[in-house]
Design an enzyme around this catalytic site. Structure first.
Site, mmCIF file in Angstrom:
data_model
loop_
_atom_site.group_PDB
_atom_site.id
_atom_site.type_symbol
_atom_site.label_atom_id
_atom_site.label_comp_id
_atom_site.label_asym_id
_atom_site.label_seq_id
_atom_site.Cartn_x
_atom_site.Cartn_y
_atom_site.Cartn_z
ATOM 1 C CB CYS A 51 34.743 39.932 13.156
ATOM 2 S SG CYS A 51 36.160 40.811 13.116
ATOM 3 C CG ASP A 67 14.669 7.528 -9.055
ATOM 4 O OD1 ASP A 67 15.146 7.002 -9.667
ATOM 5 O OD2 ASP A 67 14.782 6.787 -7.513
#
Length: 859
Positions: A43, A521
């Protein structure tokens, strides 16, 4: 501790795995960088303790505690300090650091669900002799400890962890994949912390009963420092004693490390209320009890919320079975997967999970690869096919030869990369951390100001002013908005992994959501990357089978990809080859051979022009006197085709390569071959546009004509053809300069430079491919292009959730803080709404990302 040279990823040097020891790396001309696993650091409060402790060392240049992964990255000057000293400072903050050497154990500590909790466990382990390293992982509820077996024992480690107030539910070897998660959420609510909380609540309830309803029975039972003590006050004090133990313990460790976190603030608030009650007669016992009880509930709710986030990663870790059935010396034996060696043969029966990466050497089955690649339809597997650990054998019997150890299989790499991904901070996360550094001191100063000024400014009693100050202390912790980003990143990344998309960092997830342009591509991305026969047009009374038979005979001795595609098509349709003699390759034009004694040719139209054919007038084959469908589409003149002006150019305009087949007397037919467009490509491009992508571009090394045909068919906005690899990089750089955020989608190997140059590089079909996994920022594990819109939608949603969490947390905190001096915010509201409520809310909001699903074939 280990050190090694080398640096990659633009300075993100080295890196211990989530399961490995701390490491220190450096470039030859740069600083040393240590990466320590601190799993108990779960935390923001814990991270603050660790950072404060480490910064006490001289030679520390930068400290980066990463709560979501329990990882600490430290830049330091090797002439002034070293990794051991850094680890010692981490342990002094109450957190353990795993190390190499000695025995390594993984402890399941499910109650350790925040950074503050992790800090306490680390502090407790810091007092045990012989610990080499300790790593707390609040996101998975585990503690990994490496220790000297001659100096301490497993029992000592368990006792130390439990002395910090956290129960150890399971102990395993460090390489085991246990998650430490309770089987049911109900175990959280019956834990030791929960039982103390419920007891505290009971005493608070009875105290309220005597305070307000049974006032006649609320007799004085004594006095402390001259202040009267009644029955209700006593009950409230007992409530503080039962519910406040863990809070005060956490506050002690925070104070020890000079870290102004929620545990310290709550401890000050509780002790402040008790001091005002006992020493000054202000009677704030109720407020102290309320703080202890409600904050304990808040911690339980935070733990529950963190468990939900952890479970998404735990599901990935649980995919692979723990045991495998291995064939050795003609017999089968069941072994732990860690004992299975590369080269072993494992047996997988119907319904079983595949335990290891490997190659099928016997059997045929349909395998559900959804856990790895996200493919919704099982994939047929037979001898020679690759299978992945964690996938499911649906129906048949398989024998698989292991090709990768359990720690290095595809699933392990996915889990590892998901854990590593959480450490790459997004820009929003960095903003929140910078903001939180100022937020807490400012609110604490405001609390002091309100306490001192309220009696004069608002005319309230000192007891009310103290309550206002205590309420503001509760609101001074920034936990809710500090955790808002990492918990969203964890949820988004693990959700993507379960859908066959591997995102290698929260920064890449954030960047993908901001993308304006997607560059593709062509070969292997928009197309399948394999030449296939698309059209067979028989001519002069011949049949498709006859044309394919001749073409197969002519091409089966050719090594050209076009010839291979024709032979494969003939084999698929069951066409046999004719007898072949006198094969000859005609360079640049085609091939010639005698088929069943008759000379035949296959090649470009120019070859047949040289043979004297009039390609402008060729008779199409008819079916029962009617021109065939294909011929009708190509011919406007009865059943006659003009190959030069109509048929061949039209096929070529579709991006196809044309091969003519015939003898020296007759043209028998046309065969068109192309790299087939993926079925989902057009829908993918359309869906991306619907989701908000401004522009799509195709970058290919193929010729202009083919590129244009594919771009038109798929719906690409623009294309660039005949590009060399460095020209693709230049094209990406131009797009980035114009649009700023550009994603490049390629195969992850040939397109590596372009992927690296884009804002986000996305690799196709990366399952089992080390290079693809390492090259791209994001990997689509299967060859399913429809995952791309899912990824873009998920990233957009994640960015939205992160912004919602940050601004909602800040707004609620700010609104409550400003309302406190006007006596409209009771202390219980500050605890439940400002702390527990917002932490639970931001976590729940983040978990919505798990609902974003990938639908195969959607665009």
């Amino acid at each position: 501790m280990t050190e090694s040279d080398g640096c990659s990823d633009g300075g993100a040097c080295g890196g211990a795995s989530a399961h490995g020891p701390p490491t220190a790396t450096h470039s030859h001309d740069g600083p040393h960088v240590a990466q320590l696993s601190v799993p108990e650091m779960d935390c923001p409060s814990c991270a603050g303790k660790v950072e404060s402790s480490v910064r006490e060392l001289s030679g520390i240049k930068a400290v980066d505690p990463q709560v979501a992964t329990g990882r600490l990255t430290v830049e330091y000057d090797e002439t002034e300090t070293d990794v051991d000293a850094i680890a010692a400072r981490v342990e002094a903050a109450g957190y353990t650091v795993p190390d190499d050497g000695g025995e390594t154990l993984r402890f399941s500590v499910p109650e350790m669900d925040c950074a503050s909790c992790a800090g306490k466990v680390e502090s407790a382990l810091g007092g045990v002799d012989g610990i080499r390293s300790a790593e707390t992982r609040p996101t998975t509820g585990t503690v990994v400890v490496t220790y000297d077996r001659d100096a301490t024992t497993e029992g000592d480690l368990v006792a130390a962890i439990e002395s910090a107030g956290y129960e150890v539910t399971e102990t395993t070897g460090e390489d085991d994949t246990g998650t430490g998660q309770p089987d049911e959420n109900g175990s959280l609510w019956t834990s030791s912390r929960a039982l103390k909380t419920w007891a505290s609540g009971v005493f608070v309830a009875f105290g309220l009963l005597f305070e307000f309803l049974l006032r006649g029975a609320n007799a004085q039972v004594g006095s402390v420092l001259g202040s009267p003590l009644h029955v209700a006050d006593t009950l409230f004090l007992i409530a503080v004693a039962t519910g406040g133990q863990e809070i005060l313990r956490g506050g002690y460790y925070s104070l020890k490390n000079r870290n102004l976190d929620i545990d310290l603030l709550m401890s000050i608030a509780i002790l402040g209320a008790l001091t005002a009650s006992l020493a000054f007669g202000e009677a704030l016992y109720f407020e102290a009890a309320t703080l202890a009880f409600l904050f304990s509930i808040a911690e339980l709710l935070e733990r529950y919320s963190m468990d939900r986030a952890r479970n998404s990663l735990a599901e990935l870790m649980d995919l692979s079975p723990d045991e495998a059935t291995v064939k050795r010396d003609g017999a089968e034996e069941v072994l732990p997967v860690d004992d299975v060696q590369v080269g072993d043969v494992v047996v997988i029966r119907p319904g079983e999970k595949i335990p290891m990466d490997g190659e099928v050497i016997d059997g045929t089955s349909a395998v559900n690869q959804a856990p790895i690649t996200g493919e919704s339809v099982p994939v047929d597997k037979t001898e020679g096919d690759e299978v992945y650990a964690g996938s499911i054998n649906e129906e048949g019997y398989l024998e698989v030869q292991v090709t990768a150890a359990a720690s290095d299989n595809t699933l392990s790499r996915i889990v590892q990369m998901v854990e590593d991904a959480q450490s790459n901070k997004t820009e929003r996360e960095q903003f929140v951390e910078r903001f939180s550094a100022y937020y807490t001191p400012v609110v604490v100063a405001f609390a002091v100001l309100v306490t001192l000024s309220s009696p004069a400014v608002f005319g309230v009693a000192w007891s009310t002013a103290v309550v206002h100050g205590l309420t503001l202390l509760v609101l001074a912790c920034p936990c809710a908005f500090v955790i808002s980003t990492p918990v969203s990143v964890v949820s988004g990344i693990t959700s993507a992994a379960k859908n066959g998309v591997l995102i290698k960092g929260g920064n890449h997830l954030e960047a993908m959501g901001d993308v304006d342009v997607v560059a593709f591509d062509k070969t292997g991305t928009l197309t399948k990357g394999e030449l296939t026969v698309t059209d067979v047009v028989p001519l002069n009374g011949n049949t498709e089978q006859g044309v394919l038979q001749c073409a197969r005979g002519l091409e089966q001795r050719s090594e050209h990809p076009i010839g291979e595609a024709i032979v494969a098509e003939a084999g698929t349709t069951g066409v046999e080859s004719a007898d072949v003699d006198d094969f000859e390759s005609i360079t640049g034009k085609g091939v010639r051979a005698d088929l069943d004694g008759t000379p035949h040719y296959a090649g470009k139209p120019g070859l047949f022009e040289e043979l004297g054919f009039d390609l402008s007038h060729v008779h199409a084959t008819t079916d029962g006197g009617v021109v065939t469908k294909t011929a009708q589409q190509l011919c406007e003149r009865n059943n006659c085709l003009d190959l030069l002006e109509d048929a061949v150019p039209e096929l070529q305009a579709e991006g196809k390569t044309v091969v003519i087949v015939g003898t020296d007397e007759e043209i028998e037919g046309i065969i068109a071959v192309a790299d087939e467009v993926r079925p989902e490509a057009k829908a993918t491009v359309s869906r991306l546009r619907d989701l908000g992508v401004e522009r799509t571009v195709m970058l290919t090394g193929d010729n202009e004509r083919t590129a244009g045909a594919i771009a038109r068919e798929v719906g690409i906005d623009d294309y660039q053809a005949e590009l060399l690899p460095d020209e693709k990089v230049a094209a990406i750089d131009d797009l980035v300069a114009e649009y700023e955020n550009v994603a490049m989608v390629g195969d992850g190997i040939n397109d590596a430079p372009a992927l690296a140059s884009a804002t986000v590089g996305v690799a196709m079909g990366a399952a089992g491919t080390d290079t693809a996994l390492e090259t791209a920022d994001i990997a689509l594990m299967s060859d399913d292009l429809s995952k791309l819109p899912y990824l873009y939608e998920l990233a957009n949603d994640a960015n939205g959730v992160i912004q919602q969490n940050i601004w909602a947390s800040l707004a609620v905190k700010a609104g409550l803080a400003l309302a406190v001096p006007f006596s409209v915010v009771p202390i219980w509201a500050a605890v439940l709404a400002g702390d527990a409520g917002m932490t639970t809310a931001v976590t729940g909001n983040a978990m919505r990302l798990s609902r974003v699903r990938s639908e195969s074939g959607d665009g």
